[in-house]
Design a protein around this motif. Structure first.
Motif, PDB file in Angstrom:
ATOM      1  N   SER A 188       0.815  -1.223   0.000  1.00 54.48           N
ATOM      2  CA  SER A 188       0.000   0.000   0.000  1.00 54.48           C
ATOM      3  C   SER A 188       0.846   1.269   0.000  1.00 54.48           C
ATOM      4  O   SER A 188       0.369   2.327   0.384  1.00 54.48           O
ATOM      5  CB  SER A 188      -0.912   0.000   1.230  1.00 54.48           C
ATOM      6  N   GLY A 189       2.091   1.165  -0.444  1.00 50.35           N
ATOM      7  CA  GLY A 189       2.962   2.339  -0.385  1.00 50.35           C
ATOM      8  C   GLY A 189       3.240   2.937  -1.754  1.00 50.35           C
ATOM      9  O   GLY A 189       2.665   2.533  -2.778  1.00 50.35           O
ATOM     10  N   GLY A 190       4.151   3.918  -1.767  1.00 53.16           N
ATOM     11  CA  GLY A 190       4.575   4.537  -3.015  1.00 53.16           C
ATOM     12  C   GLY A 190       5.265   3.524  -3.919  1.00 53.16           C
ATOM     13  O   GLY A 190       5.122   3.570  -5.150  1.00 53.16           O
ATOM     14  N   ARG A 191       6.010   2.610  -3.301  1.00 53.64           N
ATOM     15  CA  ARG A 191       6.653   1.545  -4.080  1.00 53.64           C
ATOM     16  C   ARG A 191       5.619   0.746  -4.854  1.00 53.64           C
ATOM     17  O   ARG A 191       5.800   0.467  -6.053  1.00 53.64           O
ATOM     18  CB  ARG A 191       7.399   0.635  -3.090  1.00 53.64           C
ATOM     19  N   GLU A 192       4.526   0.395  -4.206  1.00 55.05           N
ATOM     20  CA  GLU A 192       3.508  -0.412  -4.879  1.00 55.05           C
ATOM     21  C   GLU A 192       2.794   0.406  -5.962  1.00 55.05           C
ATOM     22  O   GLU A 192       2.427  -0.131  -7.002  1.00 55.05           O
ATOM     23  CB  GLU A 192       2.501  -0.962  -3.861  1.00 55.05           C
ATOM     24  N   HIS A 193       2.611   1.702  -5.719  1.00 48.85           N
ATOM     25  CA  HIS A 193       1.992   2.532  -6.763  1.00 48.85           C
ATOM     26  C   HIS A 193       2.905   2.574  -7.995  1.00 48.85           C
ATOM     27  O   HIS A 193       2.447   2.473  -9.137  1.00 48.85           O
ATOM     28  CB  HIS A 193       1.713   3.940  -6.231  1.00 48.85           C
ATOM     29  N   ALA A 194       4.223   2.684  -7.760  1.00 45.95           N
ATOM     30  CA  ALA A 194       5.172   2.689  -8.887  1.00 45.95           C
ATOM     31  C   ALA A 194       5.171   1.332  -9.592  1.00 45.95           C
ATOM     32  O   ALA A 194       5.274   1.256 -10.828  1.00 45.95           O
ATOM     33  CB  ALA A 194       6.572   3.048  -8.396  1.00 45.95           C
TER      34      ALA A 194
END
Ligand code: AMP
Ligand code: GLY
Length: 433
Positions: free
Chosen positions: A13-19
């Motif tokens: 659920s973080g920025g890493r997963e959005h990327a």
């Protein structure tokens, strides 16, 4: 290779997963992408399902219910809880190591033992269960000195102590914090290691058994404040490439650290298929390993993946199937820079629920990855975590990328908005001399 997957679940659920979601959706194979649990920004792009990352049984059920044929795991917790083992038992391929590989991140002592056994360059260290023995040892070493808790501690298990007294206090605090939850649990252990001096770099390596591909170089900014002041965080901003890692230095790191690490892991009987993230200190004595993580970095991923022209679905699918041999990367020449917008007070106490406004449309070179965001009952975008957004810009030069990212940071409104003003400054200073 097996035909590429039609539906992919991203866990986290973080920025890493959005990327990761963005990179997977760019694939010419056009897979259906879903996320669990995701965040407000990910939910604007793909369906998000409310299953927590530590709910292994719930995630496996979700994968079966939704007929997912590939899972990409973001954070370390589900990896060390055996999500990939459970998916394998259910016949679903996944990108990420099984629990045996995830131990390389979950136990700093286990990693140090492997580094020592295979003579991979790292700081000298010793391990203790007993505070008095630890303190006697550290008082005989030069300060500053580093005290680390053995287990996963969400970035709070490492103290770089300036003096022996500070280190002794850290020993007491970490042993108390990580003391055994129940009598049958193993005793808490800590690691005391010499302090390495130099610049840090994050090397992300896609590994599949003995084969691997090194992703573009990057550097993180771990301290919360400008000029690397204040407490350590999960990461306040990144840029790629990290030009301090010259091609010659990268070849040396590959020879002295990456190849020996991948071989050591295989020699230990671990079939590692996932990201080996090697934290490296570039010391006057050469590059040395600070730690292994067994997942993509956050916010390293937000600058590394946008620079790949290579299809990320094919890359991760090949790694998961043991078919990485001969794969090479096509990397865009542009520079990428990511500024993390945090809630003021992070990494300690910070408010939640502040309304966020993001300019729309954004300039074409800018992407805002969401991390701690949610929707309020009224449907407004609100803060929901310490690190809130990752503002990434691509540019022909690092200053151009920094200029675009910072211009967007200024235009984002949020009452608790905080960000570092000096992401990339060290490389920018080096370029200007
Ligand atoms: P780790 O989780 O082990 O990477 O530690 C977190 C951060 O603490 C690293 O990114 C470094 O900035 C710092 N650190 C860890 N170990 C050392 C060391 N031996 N010498 C200097 N700094 C360290
Ligand atoms: N940015 C550092 C990490 O992901 O651990």
């Amino acid at each position: 290779m097996a035909p590429l997957p039609r539906s992919i679940l991203v866990v986290g659920s973080g920025g890493r997963e959005h990327a990761l979601v963005h990179a997977l959706r760019r694939s010419p194979s056009q897979p259906r992408v879903l996320a669990a649990p995701g965040n407000a920004g990910i939910a604007d792009d793909v369906p998000c399902l409310p299953v927590a990352v530590d709910n292994i049984r719930g995630l496996v059920e979700l994968v079966q219910r939704e007929a997912i044929d590939f899972v990409v795991v973001g954070p370390e917790v589900p990896l060390s809880l055996g999500l990939v083992d459970a998916l394998e038992a259910a016949g679903v391929p996944a990108y990420g190591p099984k629990a045996d590989g995830a131990r390389l991140e979950a136990s700093k002592i286990y990693t140090k033992e492997i580094l020592q056994k295979y003579r991979i360059p790292t700081a000298d260290a010793a391990f203790f269960e007993d505070a008095d023995a630890a303190i006697a040892y550290l008082r005989a070493r030069p300060a500053p000195i580093v005290v680390k808790a053995d287990g996963l501690a969400a970035g709070k298990g490492v103290v770089v102590a300036a003096s022996h007294d500070e280190a002794a206090a850290a020993v007491q605090a970490l042993l108390a914090l990580h003391s055994r939850p129940e009598p049958s649990a193993p005793p808490a252990r800590i690691l005391i290691e010499d302090c390495l001096v130099g610049e840090e770099t994050s090397l992300l390596v896609v590994v599949s058994g003995r084969d691997y591909v090194i992703l573009p170089t990057s550097q993180d900014h771990k301290r919360v404040g400008d000029n690397d002041t204040g407490p350590n965080t999960g990461g306040m901003g990144t840029y790629s490439p990290a030009e301090v890692v010259t091609p010659d230095l990268l070849a040396r790191i590959d020879r002295e650290i990456v190849r020996p690490s991948v071989d050591a892991i295989a020699a230990e009987g671990i079939d590692f298929r996932g990201t080996l993230f090697i934290g490296i200190m570039l010391t006057a004595d050469g590059p040395k390993v600070l730690e292994y993580n067994t997942r993509f970095g956050d916010p390293e991923t937000q600058v590394v993946l946008p620079r790949l022209r290579t299809d990320v679905v094919s890359l991760l699918w090949a790694a998961a199937h043991g078919e990485l041999a001969g794969v090479s990367l096509d990397v865009r020449p542009e520079h990428a820079l990511c500024v993390v917008i945090a809630a003021r007070g992070y990494p300690d106490r910070y408010p939640k629920g502040d309304v966020i406004q993001i300019p729309d449309p954004l300039p074409p070179e800018v992407t805002v990855y969401h991390a701690g965001t949610a929707r309020s009952a009224a449907g407004e975008l609100v803060t929901h975590g310490g690190r809130v957004l990752g503002v990434t810009a691509l540019g022909p030069t690092l200053p151009a990328a920094a200029h675009s990212a910072y211009a967007t940071c200024e235009r984002i409104t949020c009452a608790s908005k905080y960000f570092r003003r000096d992401i990339g400054a060290r490389q920018l200073r080096r370029e200007s001399v």
